[in-house]
Design a protein around this motif. Structure first.
Motif, PDB file in Angstrom:
ATOM      1  N   GLU A  43       0.821  -1.209   0.000  1.00 29.06           N
ATOM      2  CA  GLU A  43       0.000   0.000   0.000  1.00 29.06           C
ATOM      3  C   GLU A  43       0.856   1.260   0.000  1.00 29.06           C
ATOM      4  OE1 GLU A  43      -4.225   1.221   1.657  1.00 29.06           O
ATOM      5  OE2 GLU A  43      -2.801   0.845   3.284  1.00 29.06           O
ATOM      6  N   LYS A  44       1.947   1.258   0.766  1.00 27.83           N
ATOM      7  CA  LYS A  44       2.855   2.408   0.765  1.00 27.83           C
ATOM      8  C   LYS A  44       3.379   2.668  -0.647  1.00 27.83           C
ATOM      9  CE  LYS A  44       4.056   4.377   4.548  1.00 27.83           C
ATOM     10  NZ  LYS A  44       3.627   5.762   4.798  1.00 27.83           N
ATOM     11  N   LEU A  45       3.776   1.606  -1.332  1.00 27.89           N
ATOM     12  CA  LEU A  45       4.303   1.753  -2.684  1.00 27.89           C
ATOM     13  C   LEU A  45       3.206   2.184  -3.654  1.00 27.89           C
ATOM     14  CD1 LEU A  45       6.590  -1.410  -2.910  1.00 27.89           C
ATOM     15  CD2 LEU A  45       7.226   0.904  -2.241  1.00 27.89           C
ATOM     16  N   LEU A  46       2.055   1.566  -3.555  1.00 26.98           N
ATOM     17  CA  LEU A  46       0.936   1.890  -4.444  1.00 26.98           C
ATOM     18  C   LEU A  46       0.550   3.358  -4.342  1.00 26.98           C
ATOM     19  CD1 LEU A  46      -1.355   0.957  -6.390  1.00 26.98           C
ATOM     20  CD2 LEU A  46      -2.712   0.478  -4.345  1.00 26.98           C
ATOM     21  N   LEU A  47       0.486   3.864  -3.130  1.00 24.63           N
ATOM     22  CA  LEU A  47       0.021   5.224  -2.920  1.00 24.63           C
ATOM     23  C   LEU A  47       1.086   6.287  -3.155  1.00 24.63           C
ATOM     24  CD1 LEU A  47      -2.130   4.752   0.307  1.00 24.63           C
ATOM     25  CD2 LEU A  47      -2.842   4.619  -2.084  1.00 24.63           C
ATOM     26  N   ASN A  48       2.354   5.943  -2.962  1.00 23.80           N
ATOM     27  CA  ASN A  48       3.380   6.988  -2.915  1.00 23.80           C
ATOM     28  C   ASN A  48       4.554   6.866  -3.869  1.00 23.80           C
ATOM     29  OD1 ASN A  48       2.243   8.388  -0.517  1.00 23.80           O
ATOM     30  ND2 ASN A  48       2.667   6.424   0.452  1.00 23.80           N
ATOM     31  N   SER A  49       4.804   5.718  -4.409  1.00 18.69           N
ATOM     32  CA  SER A  49       6.005   5.545  -5.213  1.00 18.69           C
ATOM     33  C   SER A  49       5.934   6.336  -6.519  1.00 18.69           C
ATOM     34  CB  SER A  49       6.233   4.069  -5.535  1.00 18.69           C
ATOM     35  OG  SER A  49       7.390   3.937  -6.340  1.00 18.69           O
ATOM     36  N   THR A  50       7.022   7.043  -6.820  1.00 17.67           N
ATOM     37  CA  THR A  50       7.110   7.768  -8.087  1.00 17.67           C
ATOM     38  C   THR A  50       7.559   6.848  -9.222  1.00 17.67           C
ATOM     39  OG1 THR A  50       9.354   8.482  -7.562  1.00 17.67           O
ATOM     40  CG2 THR A  50       7.557   9.996  -7.004  1.00 17.67           C
ATOM     41  N   ARG A  51       8.010   5.665  -8.867  1.00 12.53           N
ATOM     42  CA  ARG A  51       8.422   4.658  -9.858  1.00 12.53           C
ATOM     43  C   ARG A  51       7.645   3.371  -9.572  1.00 12.53           C
ATOM     44  NH1 ARG A  51      13.909   7.079  -8.672  1.00 12.53           N
ATOM     45  NH2 ARG A  51      14.210   8.480 -10.432  1.00 12.53           N
ATOM     46  N   LEU A  52       6.356   3.450  -9.790  1.00 14.58           N
ATOM     47  CA  LEU A  52       5.421   2.410  -9.365  1.00 14.58           C
ATOM     48  C   LEU A  52       5.806   1.014  -9.832  1.00 14.58           C
ATOM     49  CD1 LEU A  52       2.761   1.725  -7.918  1.00 14.58           C
ATOM     50  CD2 LEU A  52       1.570   2.251 -10.066  1.00 14.58           C
ATOM     51  N   PHE A  53       6.030   0.825 -11.121  1.00 14.43           N
ATOM     52  CA  PHE A  53       6.301  -0.513 -11.640  1.00 14.43           C
ATOM     53  C   PHE A  53       7.634  -1.063 -11.124  1.00 14.43           C
ATOM     54  CE2 PHE A  53       3.727   1.334 -15.236  1.00 14.43           C
ATOM     55  CZ  PHE A  53       2.542   0.747 -14.823  1.00 14.43           C
ATOM     56  N   LYS A  54       8.653  -0.248 -11.142  1.00 13.72           N
ATOM     57  CA  LYS A  54       9.970  -0.689 -10.648  1.00 13.72           C
ATOM     58  C   LYS A  54       9.921  -1.020  -9.163  1.00 13.72           C
ATOM     59  CE  LYS A  54      12.756  -0.478 -14.171  1.00 13.72           C
ATOM     60  NZ  LYS A  54      13.294  -1.703 -14.720  1.00 13.72           N
ATOM     61  N   SER A  55       9.226  -0.202  -8.401  1.00 15.45           N
ATOM     62  CA  SER A  55       9.190  -0.450  -6.955  1.00 15.45           C
ATOM     63  C   SER A  55       8.453  -1.745  -6.623  1.00 15.45           C
ATOM     64  CB  SER A  55       8.570   0.732  -6.217  1.00 15.45           C
ATOM     65  OG  SER A  55       7.236   0.915  -6.574  1.00 15.45           O
ATOM     66  N   MET A  56       7.465  -2.107  -7.406  1.00 17.42           N
ATOM     67  CA  MET A  56       6.711  -3.336  -7.143  1.00 17.42           C
ATOM     68  C   MET A  56       7.528  -4.591  -7.420  1.00 17.42           C
ATOM     69  SD  MET A  56       3.790  -2.784  -5.847  1.00 17.42           S
ATOM     70  CE  MET A  56       2.780  -1.355  -5.498  1.00 17.42           C
ATOM     71  N   GLU A  57       8.636  -4.428  -8.116  1.00 20.70           N
ATOM     72  CA  GLU A  57       9.489  -5.574  -8.407  1.00 20.70           C
ATOM     73  C   GLU A  57      10.239  -6.081  -7.176  1.00 20.70           C
ATOM     74  OE1 GLU A  57      11.852  -4.610 -11.828  1.00 20.70           O
ATOM     75  OE2 GLU A  57      10.123  -4.752 -13.149  1.00 20.70           O
ATOM     76  N   ILE A  58      10.049  -5.419  -6.062  1.00 19.44           N
ATOM     77  CA  ILE A  58      10.633  -5.889  -4.805  1.00 19.44           C
ATOM     78  C   ILE A  58       9.950  -7.184  -4.335  1.00 19.44           C
ATOM     79  CG2 ILE A  58       9.136  -4.583  -3.234  1.00 19.44           C
ATOM     80  CD1 ILE A  58      11.662  -3.986  -1.581  1.00 19.44           C
ATOM     81  N   PHE A  59       8.707  -7.381  -4.759  1.00 21.93           N
ATOM     82  CA  PHE A  59       7.954  -8.583  -4.399  1.00 21.93           C
ATOM     83  C   PHE A  59       8.219  -9.691  -5.412  1.00 21.93           C
ATOM     84  CE2 PHE A  59       5.237  -5.067  -2.831  1.00 21.93           C
ATOM     85  CZ  PHE A  59       5.149  -5.426  -1.493  1.00 21.93           C
ATOM     86  N   ASP A  60       8.144 -10.937  -4.953  1.00 18.64           N
ATOM     87  CA  ASP A  60       8.198 -12.030  -5.918  1.00 18.64           C
ATOM     88  C   ASP A  60       6.862 -12.048  -6.675  1.00 18.64           C
ATOM     89  OD1 ASP A  60       6.276 -14.026  -4.718  1.00 18.64           O
ATOM     90  OD2 ASP A  60       7.745 -14.031  -3.099  1.00 18.64           O
ATOM     91  N   ARG A  61       6.851 -12.670  -7.816  1.00 24.87           N
ATOM     92  CA  ARG A  61       5.693 -12.630  -8.724  1.00 24.87           C
ATOM     93  C   ARG A  61       4.414 -13.141  -8.056  1.00 24.87           C
ATOM     94  NH1 ARG A  61       4.647  -9.804 -13.253  1.00 24.87           N
ATOM     95  NH2 ARG A  61       3.811 -11.075 -14.898  1.00 24.87           N
ATOM     96  N   GLU A  62       4.513 -14.229  -7.331  1.00 28.65           N
ATOM     97  CA  GLU A  62       3.343 -14.823  -6.681  1.00 28.65           C
ATOM     98  C   GLU A  62       2.768 -13.893  -5.609  1.00 28.65           C
ATOM     99  OE1 GLU A  62       2.311 -18.668  -3.885  1.00 28.65           O
ATOM    100  OE2 GLU A  62       3.880 -18.879  -5.404  1.00 28.65           O
ATOM    101  N   SER A  63       3.627 -13.345  -4.786  1.00 27.98           N
ATOM    102  CA  SER A  63       3.178 -12.420  -3.740  1.00 27.98           C
ATOM    103  C   SER A  63       2.546 -11.174  -4.354  1.00 27.98           C
ATOM    104  CB  SER A  63       4.337 -12.002  -2.842  1.00 27.98           C
ATOM    105  OG  SER A  63       4.840 -13.095  -2.134  1.00 27.98           O
ATOM    106  N   LEU A  64       3.204 -10.625  -5.376  1.00 27.24           N
ATOM    107  CA  LEU A  64       2.678  -9.423  -6.013  1.00 27.24           C
ATOM    108  C   LEU A  64       1.316  -9.678  -6.638  1.00 27.24           C
ATOM    109  CD1 LEU A  64       3.000  -6.484  -6.781  1.00 27.24           C
ATOM    110  CD2 LEU A  64       4.262  -7.233  -8.823  1.00 27.24           C
TER     111      LEU A  64
END
Length: 106
Positions: A43-64
């Motif tokens: 949620e922190k990344l979804l709401l605030n990240s300026t690099r949304l797609f890149k920041s979501m890559e911190i999660f593994d595919r299944e978790s994401l």
């Protein structure tokens, strides 16, 4: 997903400015077995990240995939959050893009 593309300094600046978080702390949240910790980070990344797609890559595919699918868009700031969630669904889950301004026109 590969974590080498994640810019932790940018994540801290964008999403955790009010916390004393390190890159190790953020990675620990992403890899946690505690779903609440992963949801907090998502949620922190979804709401605030300026690099949304890149920041979501911190999660593994299944978790994401699970985090995106299970996230309920709140009433507060609904349109903004719904757009960002839909962009994630389109980019990572191959779901339809519903944000008209982002669709290609013929």
């Amino acid at each position: 997903m590969t974590n080498h593309v994640v810019n932790y300094n940018q994540l801290i600046k964008d999403c955790f400015w009010e916390y004393s978080m390190s890159s190790d702390d953020i990675l620990a949240l992403a890899k946690s077995d505690d779903l609440k910790e992963q949801e907090f980070l998502f949620e922190k990344l979804l709401l605030n990240s300026t690099r949304l797609f890149k920041s979501m890559e911190i999660f593994d595919r299944e978790s994401l995939s699970h985090l995106i699918s299970m996230y309920a868009v709140p009433k507060f700031n609904h349109d903004f959050i719904a757009r960002r969630k839909n962009m994630l669904e389109y980019y990572f889950l191959d779901k339809p893009l519903t944000v008209n301004e982002l669709k290609w026109t013929a």
